[in-house]
Design an enzyme around this catalytic site. Structure first.
Site, PDB file in Angstrom:
ATOM      1  N   ASN A  10      76.965  75.764  11.433  1.00 33.98           N
ATOM      2  CA  ASN A  10      75.894  76.700  11.772  1.00 33.98           C
ATOM      3  C   ASN A  10      74.958  75.968  12.725  1.00 33.98           C
ATOM      4  OD1 ASN A  10      73.737  78.431  11.915  1.00 33.98           O
ATOM      5  ND2 ASN A  10      73.085  78.140   9.789  1.00 33.98           N
ATOM      6  N   TRP A  11      75.029  76.352  14.000  1.00 32.69           N
ATOM      7  CA  TRP A  11      74.229  75.637  15.001  1.00 32.69           C
ATOM      8  C   TRP A  11      72.777  76.092  15.031  1.00 32.69           C
ATOM      9  CZ3 TRP A  11      76.437  73.660  20.254  1.00 32.69           C
ATOM     10  CH2 TRP A  11      77.424  72.699  19.982  1.00 32.69           C
ATOM     11  N   LYS A  12      72.459  77.126  14.259  1.00 31.70           N
ATOM     12  CA  LYS A  12      71.068  77.636  14.227  1.00 31.70           C
ATOM     13  C   LYS A  12      70.556  77.807  15.662  1.00 31.70           C
ATOM     14  CE  LYS A  12      70.577  75.361   9.827  1.00 31.70           C
ATOM     15  NZ  LYS A  12      69.686  74.934   8.757  1.00 31.70           N
ATOM     16  N   HIS A  93      71.643  84.250   5.614  1.00 31.50           N
ATOM     17  CA  HIS A  93      71.209  82.851   5.538  1.00 31.50           C
ATOM     18  C   HIS A  93      69.779  82.797   5.008  1.00 31.50           C
ATOM     19  CE1 HIS A  93      70.088  78.794   6.679  1.00 31.50           C
ATOM     20  NE2 HIS A  93      71.382  78.533   6.763  1.00 31.50           N
ATOM     21  N   GLU A  95      67.304  81.091   5.786  1.00 29.78           N
ATOM     22  CA  GLU A  95      66.229  81.039   6.789  1.00 29.78           C
ATOM     23  C   GLU A  95      65.877  82.449   7.254  1.00 29.78           C
ATOM     24  OE1 GLU A  95      67.982  78.115   9.409  1.00 29.78           O
ATOM     25  OE2 GLU A  95      67.644  76.584   7.879  1.00 29.78           O
ATOM     26  N   GLU A 164      74.324  78.091  -0.946  1.00 27.92           N
ATOM     27  CA  GLU A 164      73.451  77.149  -0.256  1.00 27.92           C
ATOM     28  C   GLU A 164      72.111  77.056  -0.982  1.00 27.92           C
ATOM     29  OE1 GLU A 164      74.673  76.590   4.115  1.00 27.92           O
ATOM     30  OE2 GLU A 164      73.231  78.208   4.031  1.00 27.92           O
ATOM     31  N   GLY A 170      68.941  70.971   5.022  1.00 25.79           N
ATOM     32  CA  GLY A 170      68.206  70.134   5.963  1.00 25.79           C
ATOM     33  C   GLY A 170      67.321  69.075   5.318  1.00 25.79           C
ATOM     34  N   SER A 209      72.995  70.053   3.384  1.00 28.35           N
ATOM     35  CA  SER A 209      73.048  68.596   3.595  1.00 28.35           C
ATOM     36  C   SER A 209      74.433  67.999   3.407  1.00 28.35           C
ATOM     37  CB  SER A 209      72.029  67.886   2.690  1.00 28.35           C
ATOM     38  OG  SER A 209      70.716  68.254   3.058  1.00 28.35           O
ATOM     39  N   GLY A 230      75.080  72.610   8.620  1.00 26.74           N
ATOM     40  CA  GLY A 230      74.058  72.802   9.646  1.00 26.74           C
ATOM     41  C   GLY A 230      73.975  71.601  10.567  1.00 26.74           C
ATOM     42  N   GLY A 231      72.999  70.735  10.315  1.00 25.35           N
ATOM     43  CA  GLY A 231      72.714  69.614  11.217  1.00 25.35           C
ATOM     44  C   GLY A 231      73.927  68.773  11.596  1.00 25.35           C
TER      45      GLY A 231
HETATM   46  C1  PEP Z   1      72.619  75.529   6.753  1.00 22.14           C
HETATM   47  O1  PEP Z   1      71.563  75.784   7.296  1.00 22.14           O
HETATM   48  O2  PEP Z   1      73.450  76.431   6.562  1.00 22.14           O
HETATM   49  C2  PEP Z   1      72.862  74.165   6.314  1.00 22.14           C
HETATM   50  C3  PEP Z   1      73.748  73.967   5.392  1.00 22.14           C
HETATM   51  O3  PEP Z   1      72.109  73.180   6.915  1.00 22.14           O
HETATM   52  P1  PEP Z   1      72.227  71.579   6.680  1.00 22.14           P
HETATM   53  O4  PEP Z   1      73.693  71.241   6.635  1.00 22.14           O
HETATM   54  O5  PEP Z   1      71.526  70.994   7.871  1.00 22.14           O
HETATM   55  O6  PEP Z   1      71.545  71.297   5.396  1.00 22.14           O
END
Ligand code: PEP
Length: 250
Positions: A10-12, A93, A95, A164, A170, A209, A230-231
């Site tokens: 997920n590149w957000k 999601h 967010e 999640e 994050g 994470s 994500g990251g």
């Molecule tokens: C996400 O936002 O879906 C996610 C899992 O982010 P991260 O891996 O950065 O925690």
């Protein structure tokens, strides 16, 4: 039942034309792991260029509007995602549930619209820290699932559920493997209850994470059928070790 693992990035709100080379690197390296499904969910405006750059590799959106078309300024329909070359989309999601105040009923409508348009869907659920501390995580996530799951399991397109925990996104913090196992088993039961035998084939991803250093341990947990990342999905150097961990037979 052991399901093929799906590792989706997920590149957000990250990704410019100059990052297409990174998408190409990830698509190319993913060919070395044919036993794993790999996808990248990129900003809507990048989908067309990304899908042209990596034909055959799954590029997805991060959200979709539930309506087919109409007066919804700034929104993107499922048909538009398909038209741009998307194969899947994330819905619900945390967010968006938080910043856009998305409710379960809206997430459900989005999932149904996306599946109807031919997109695979990754539907996100997860609890906030206070709920985990109150030991109400499982009941909270199951209630989210009850409110957000599409009416029918998909045919010809795939629904996956991503667990999640909001407090793990994050932050570098992750639940214990026992907590992940408890939640994924509960989600699996609820999917079987909702969809019957078809619920056994819905992949349940863990997200929050996930990194090269913890991926193996997370993928070894029962009913973890992949990850939403994500990251660590922004760079091939960080993402591919996670894909590699998903390819290990257990
Ligand atoms: C996400 O936002 O879906 C996610 C899992 O982010 P991260 O891996 O950065 O925690």
């Amino acid at each position: 039942m052991t399901l093929r693992k799906l590792v989706a990035g997920n590149w957000k709100m990250h990704g410019l034309s100059s990052d297409l080379a990174e998408i190409e690197a990830i698509a190319e390296a993913s060919r070395g792991y044919p036993q794993v499904d790999v996808a990248l969910c990129v900003p809507a405006i990048l989908i067309e260029r990304a899908s042209r750059a990596v034909p055959g590799f799954a590029i997805g959106g991060q959200d979709v509007h539930h309506a087919e078309k109409g007066a919804h300024t700034g929104c993107v329909s499922a048909q538009m995602l398909v038209d741009a070359g998307a194969a899947l989309t994330i819905v619900g999601h945390s967010e968006r549930r938080d910043a856009q105040r998305e409710q379960d009923s809206e997430v459900k409508a989005k999932a149904e619209a996306a599946l109807a348009a031919g997109l695979d869907v990754i539907l996100c659920v997860g609890e906030i820290l206070e709920v985990r501390e109150q030991r109400a995580a499982v009941e909270t996530v199951l209630a989210q699932l009850d409110g957000s799951l599409p009416e029918q399991s998909a045919t010809g397109v795939e629904l996956a559920v991503a667990y999640e925990p909001v407090w793990a996104i994050g932050t570098g913090k992750i639940p214990t493997t026992a907590e992940i196992a408890e939640m994924h088993a509960a989600i699996r039961d609820r999917l079987a209850g909702s969809y019957g035998p078809a619920g056994e084939t819905v992949r349940i991803l863990y997200g929050g994470s996930v990194k090269a250093s913890n991926a193996r341990e997370i993928f070894a947990v029962a009913h973890v059928d992949g990850a939403l990342v994500g990251g660590a999905s922004l760079r091939a150097a960080d993402f591919m070790p996670i894909v590699a961990a998903a390819s290990v037979d257990r």
